[in-house]
Design a protein around this motif. Sequence first.
Motif, PDB file in Angstrom:
ATOM      1  N   MET A   1       4.416   7.569   2.372  1.00 56.16           N
ATOM      2  CA  MET A   1       4.015   6.179   2.152  1.00 56.16           C
ATOM      3  C   MET A   1       2.868   5.777   3.076  1.00 56.16           C
ATOM      4  O   MET A   1       2.379   4.660   2.995  1.00 56.16           O
ATOM      5  N   LYS A   2       2.447   6.683   3.930  1.00 60.87           N
ATOM      6  CA  LYS A   2       1.351   6.386   4.851  1.00 60.87           C
ATOM      7  C   LYS A   2       0.049   7.089   4.464  1.00 60.87           C
ATOM      8  O   LYS A   2      -1.020   6.555   4.679  1.00 60.87           O
ATOM      9  N   HIS A   3       0.177   8.304   3.924  1.00 61.28           N
ATOM     10  CA  HIS A   3      -1.010   9.108   3.603  1.00 61.28           C
ATOM     11  C   HIS A   3      -0.774   9.874   2.310  1.00 61.28           C
ATOM     12  O   HIS A   3       0.341  10.306   2.035  1.00 61.28           O
TER      13      HIS A   3
ATOM     14  N   PHE B   1      11.289   4.346   4.973  1.00 60.91           N
ATOM     15  CA  PHE B   1      10.230   3.374   5.210  1.00 60.91           C
ATOM     16  C   PHE B   1      10.815   1.997   5.522  1.00 60.91           C
ATOM     17  O   PHE B   1      10.389   1.327   6.470  1.00 60.91           O
TER      18      PHE B   1
ATOM     19  N   GLU C   1       0.817  -1.218   0.000  1.00 60.43           N
ATOM     20  CA  GLU C   1       0.000   0.000   0.000  1.00 60.43           C
ATOM     21  C   GLU C   1       0.850   1.268   0.000  1.00 60.43           C
ATOM     22  O   GLU C   1       0.589   2.211  -0.741  1.00 60.43           O
ATOM     23  N   GLY C   2       1.897   1.286   0.821  1.00 57.32           N
ATOM     24  CA  GLY C   2       2.749   2.465   0.885  1.00 57.32           C
ATOM     25  C   GLY C   2       3.422   2.768  -0.443  1.00 57.32           C
ATOM     26  O   GLY C   2       3.560   3.922  -0.839  1.00 57.32           O
TER      27      GLY C   2
ATOM     28  N   LEU D   1       2.874   6.488  -2.409  1.00 53.98           N
ATOM     29  CA  LEU D   1       3.998   7.369  -2.712  1.00 53.98           C
ATOM     30  C   LEU D   1       3.970   7.923  -4.137  1.00 53.98           C
ATOM     31  O   LEU D   1       4.005   9.141  -4.322  1.00 53.98           O
TER      32      LEU D   1
END
Length: 112
Positions: A70-72, A61, A27-28, A32
């Motif tokens: 990579m989180k939001h 990361f 997902e991250g 990105l």
Amino acid sequence: MGNIGLLDGSLIVTRIKGEVTTNCDNEGANILPLSLMREIVTGIRTPEEARDFAKIVIAAFLMDRPALYMKHFQFDLPTGVQWDPDYVAAVDELLKQAVQKAADGLGLGNKE
């Protein structure tokens, strides 16, 4: 290839739908390039700057350090209609003639 293509090969732009997707292993790694793509399109970063920044974020990361990109998403998701209606590429009369020719070739033409 364009500026977006210079960023990341996993980005898939479907302009007619108004969508951009990625195809990465987690997902991250999908979040990105979407944020960086937006920064390229809006002129915040060049593709080269975005690639260099991505290397730093990915390294952070992988070392369990803060990596917000990579989180939001680093932008608000759009609301409302995003698709591109494009424009008519064929003149109506020419399109009708092409359809008739195809129908005739398939034996579907007007039978009198």
